[in-house]
Design a protein around this motif. Structure first.
Motif, PDB file in Angstrom:
ATOM      1  N   ARG A 150      16.569   9.927  28.920  1.00  0.00           N
ATOM      2  CA  ARG A 150      16.802   9.272  30.187  1.00  0.00           C
ATOM      3  C   ARG A 150      15.837   9.384  31.409  1.00  0.00           C
ATOM      4  O   ARG A 150      15.638   8.338  32.222  1.00  0.00           O
ATOM      5  CB  ARG A 150      18.310   9.654  30.747  1.00  0.00           C
ATOM      6  N   GLY A 203      23.196  13.787  12.653  1.00  0.00           N
ATOM      7  CA  GLY A 203      23.066  12.680  13.823  1.00  0.00           C
ATOM      8  C   GLY A 203      22.274  13.056  15.069  1.00  0.00           C
ATOM      9  O   GLY A 203      21.262  13.620  14.710  1.00  0.00           O
ATOM     10  N   HIS A 204      22.871  12.713  16.067  1.00  0.00           N
ATOM     11  CA  HIS A 204      22.143  12.672  17.284  1.00  0.00           C
ATOM     12  C   HIS A 204      22.395  13.796  18.469  1.00  0.00           C
ATOM     13  O   HIS A 204      21.907  13.710  19.562  1.00  0.00           O
ATOM     14  CB  HIS A 204      21.952  11.325  17.945  1.00  0.00           C
ATOM     15  N   HIS A 264      27.121  -0.350  26.436  1.00  0.00           N
ATOM     16  CA  HIS A 264      28.054   0.444  25.918  1.00  0.00           C
ATOM     17  C   HIS A 264      27.964   1.785  25.210  1.00  0.00           C
ATOM     18  O   HIS A 264      26.917   1.700  24.585  1.00  0.00           O
ATOM     19  CB  HIS A 264      29.031  -0.229  24.948  1.00  0.00           C
ATOM     20  N   HIS A 310      35.883   8.386  22.648  1.00  0.00           N
ATOM     21  CA  HIS A 310      34.781   7.634  22.994  1.00  0.00           C
ATOM     22  C   HIS A 310      35.261   6.313  23.364  1.00  0.00           C
ATOM     23  O   HIS A 310      36.245   5.740  22.804  1.00  0.00           O
ATOM     24  CB  HIS A 310      33.919   7.559  21.541  1.00  0.00           C
ATOM     25  N   PRO A 311      34.534   5.670  24.323  1.00  0.00           N
ATOM     26  CA  PRO A 311      34.897   4.214  24.689  1.00  0.00           C
ATOM     27  C   PRO A 311      35.068   3.085  23.937  1.00  0.00           C
ATOM     28  O   PRO A 311      35.786   2.205  23.897  1.00  0.00           O
ATOM     29  CB  PRO A 311      33.856   3.987  25.844  1.00  0.00           C
ATOM     30  N   LEU A 312      34.197   3.660  22.467  1.00  0.00           N
ATOM     31  CA  LEU A 312      34.601   2.643  21.280  1.00  0.00           C
ATOM     32  C   LEU A 312      36.009   2.467  21.053  1.00  0.00           C
ATOM     33  O   LEU A 312      36.447   1.598  20.488  1.00  0.00           O
ATOM     34  CB  LEU A 312      33.948   3.454  20.135  1.00  0.00           C
ATOM     35  N   SER A 366      39.009   7.799  28.740  1.00  0.00           N
ATOM     36  CA  SER A 366      37.516   7.546  28.245  1.00  0.00           C
ATOM     37  C   SER A 366      36.529   8.545  28.601  1.00  0.00           C
ATOM     38  O   SER A 366      35.582   8.564  28.104  1.00  0.00           O
ATOM     39  CB  SER A 366      37.246   6.167  28.579  1.00  0.00           C
ATOM     40  N   THR A 367      36.889   9.389  29.322  1.00  0.00           N
ATOM     41  CA  THR A 367      35.971  10.207  29.833  1.00  0.00           C
ATOM     42  C   THR A 367      36.591  11.647  30.103  1.00  0.00           C
ATOM     43  O   THR A 367      37.507  11.656  30.529  1.00  0.00           O
ATOM     44  CB  THR A 367      35.208   9.934  31.188  1.00  0.00           C
ATOM     45  N   TRP A 403      29.452  13.147  24.145  1.00  0.00           N
ATOM     46  CA  TRP A 403      28.072  13.320  24.301  1.00  0.00           C
ATOM     47  C   TRP A 403      27.083  12.528  25.032  1.00  0.00           C
ATOM     48  O   TRP A 403      26.228  12.838  25.686  1.00  0.00           O
ATOM     49  CB  TRP A 403      27.597  13.564  22.850  1.00  0.00           C
ATOM     50  N   TRP A 404      27.463  11.286  24.965  1.00  0.00           N
ATOM     51  CA  TRP A 404      26.665  10.184  25.773  1.00  0.00           C
ATOM     52  C   TRP A 404      26.772  10.246  27.211  1.00  0.00           C
ATOM     53  O   TRP A 404      26.255   9.621  27.885  1.00  0.00           O
ATOM     54  CB  TRP A 404      27.198   8.968  25.106  1.00  0.00           C
ATOM     55  N   ASP A 405      28.019  11.057  27.826  1.00  0.00           N
ATOM     56  CA  ASP A 405      28.449  10.651  29.136  1.00  0.00           C
ATOM     57  C   ASP A 405      27.269  11.276  30.102  1.00  0.00           C
ATOM     58  O   ASP A 405      27.150  12.536  29.921  1.00  0.00           O
ATOM     59  CB  ASP A 405      29.802  11.431  29.163  1.00  0.00           C
ATOM     60  N   PRO A 406      26.836  10.339  30.862  1.00  0.00           N
ATOM     61  CA  PRO A 406      25.778  11.411  32.056  1.00  0.00           C
ATOM     62  C   PRO A 406      26.349  12.186  32.752  1.00  0.00           C
ATOM     63  O   PRO A 406      25.726  13.329  33.166  1.00  0.00           O
ATOM     64  CB  PRO A 406      25.443  10.085  32.617  1.00  0.00           C
ATOM     65  N   ARG A 407      27.597  12.192  32.925  1.00  0.00           N
ATOM     66  CA  ARG A 407      28.268  13.169  33.869  1.00  0.00           C
ATOM     67  C   ARG A 407      28.930  14.274  33.021  1.00  0.00           C
ATOM     68  O   ARG A 407      29.650  15.294  33.454  1.00  0.00           O
ATOM     69  CB  ARG A 407      29.407  12.714  34.831  1.00  0.00           C
ATOM     70  N   ASP A 416      29.227  15.120  14.702  1.00  0.00           N
ATOM     71  CA  ASP A 416      28.029  14.257  15.125  1.00  0.00           C
ATOM     72  C   ASP A 416      28.244  12.732  15.272  1.00  0.00           C
ATOM     73  O   ASP A 416      29.232  12.140  14.604  1.00  0.00           O
ATOM     74  CB  ASP A 416      26.812  14.593  13.966  1.00  0.00           C
ATOM     75  N   TRP A 417      27.224  12.236  15.869  1.00  0.00           N
ATOM     76  CA  TRP A 417      27.274  10.794  16.201  1.00  0.00           C
ATOM     77  C   TRP A 417      26.000  10.102  15.214  1.00  0.00           C
ATOM     78  O   TRP A 417      24.958  10.560  15.297  1.00  0.00           O
ATOM     79  CB  TRP A 417      27.044  10.326  17.548  1.00  0.00           C
TER      80      TRP A 417
END
Lengths: 276, 276
Positions: free
Chosen positions: B115, A222-223, B142, A142-144, A153-154, A180-184, A203-204
């Protein structure tokens, strides 16, 4: 039983390696993801025997990596340590060695340079890993964690870094928390066919916990849509273990046998297909 | 003086709008990024006059967005509120209205759906924004904030969402804190030519603070290479204001005039070209 379920040892952080192995056997969990530090404490050979006696698979060994140091003694030591990690993964018959690539060196803001040094380090390790029959698994984080833990990062980036090497020697990790967040991510998983060395779930959760390193949650808390990501990973041909890796202070303070029971239930309820 | 430097009001969170305007004038800062809540407290018309009297530009108004609610009263209210925000941005002659698009609705794990609703909401708002001469600025956030604040996670994604609309009506925000980690950010900035509505700077600091919302640092205190990103943004044709937006508890407890002085120094030392 929920086959393919694997306990990553970090989820039951208080258990030494032997207890984690025994706990899995007791709970009917067929696979385990081991961490090097507790394995060192128990001894690599002793752990390998215990795992074999219990009839478990070792889905992964965590972790190699930390390859972002500038050329010099620190980097040389990191490469040497990765060779030892490869030896251990071979001795444990681990499905892969998870590579957490490292963050920016102290005081450095050269992200592109750090990423290049990771690529160079992987290239340096590949012949040895191949000779030992060990698969390196590049873990996008995660970019965090980009600054201090993992400049990869991806999943796209991990695939680009893996591309020059044989898939049986350099694979990628798909960890739901990290991607999980990655649009790609759907496309990236599809393009990971043949490269997925490990599929990890956790989970996030929100609100975001005060300790970022312990911010992971049990599936369902989580989400993240786990079924969606599992289906994508399976559509890409992955049929290996599904490892539950959760860094969470509350879980670490819970009786590990209870954690395993909860993990099995949540795996069934949130990761597998719904029962008809 | 460091021209193009803009104070985002959040950096001096304790100052009401009038004091922030006066503080900028006192410090020789020519531009300000305003937030709606303090502007409402001071009155939109009164703030617009005060800004004009002080000879400041309004680099941005924060913030519209929060368009991820499911169809129903909550979503209708969000769209109405965005129309009011557009009116305010017009009255303040703001360079853009920053759109923080919103996170997942409570209990939802449908990230793709959220989205899509953002894209639909932007489409719905565009004619009104165009009629008022206001530029909507889509802010990729982010991935740390994907679940609870902004499902728009990369500059690439923001560009895709902006693409159907005229660049003068839908632009993007490049905020160093949100995009610095992205392996594709250089290319994405290049492709943002003509769409960059706002360039915001603040640093990524470690160890990661216990409150994720207040985790931003003053330039120079963290890991971001500001010059690199500024050069890329300028190469893409952006020559507008550079806004310093920092959510940080320690800064908020510092005398705001001191914060402005520090911000000017750090802007010179870390964002602008080095002095010959």
């Amino acid at each position: 039983m929920p086959h393919r379920l694997s306990l990553n040892q970090k989820t039951t952080n208080s258990w030494p390696a032997a207890q984690a192995v025994d706990g899995c056997a007791r709970a009917g969990i067929e696979s385990i993801g081991l961490w090097r530090e507790p394995v060192h404490e128990a001894g690599v050979a002793a752990t390998a025997r215990r795992v074999a006696d219990a009839g478990l698979r070792v889905s992964s060994l965590c972790r190699g990596g930390f390859l972002t140091a500038l050329p010099g003694p620190e980097r040389d030591a990191a490469v040497d340590d990765n060779r030892r990690a490869i030896d251990e993964a071979a001795e444990l018959s681990a499905g892969c060695l998870v590579m957490v690539v490292g963050g920016l060196p102290d005081g450095s803001r050269d992200l592109a340079g750090a990423r290049q040094r990771v690529a160079d380090g992987i290239a340096e390790l590949v012949p040895y890993a191949a000779s030992r029959g060990v698969r390196l698994a590049l873990e996008p984080m995660h970019p965090l964690f980009c600054a201090d833990r993992g400049v990869l990062s991806t999943l796209d980036q991990a695939l680009e870094m893996a591309a020059p090497f044989a898939p049986e020697t350099v694979g990628v990790v798909v960890d739901t928390f990290h991607v999980w967040w990655d649009p790609r991510v759907d496309d990236a998983i599809a393009r990971s066919a043949g490269r997925i060395a490990s599929f990890q779930v956790c989970d996030w959760i929100t609100p975001f916990p005060s300790d970022a390193l312990l911010s992971r949650g049990m599936m369902g808390d989580g989400h993240i849509d786990f079924r969606h990501l599992r289906r994508r990973v399976e559509a890409a041909g992955y049929d290996g273990d599904i490892e539950v890796e959760i860094f969470n202070a509350e879980l670490w303070n819970t009786d590990p046998d209870e954690v395993l029971a909860l993990m099995r239930k949540r795996y069934t309820d949130h990761v597998l297909e719904p029962r008809k």
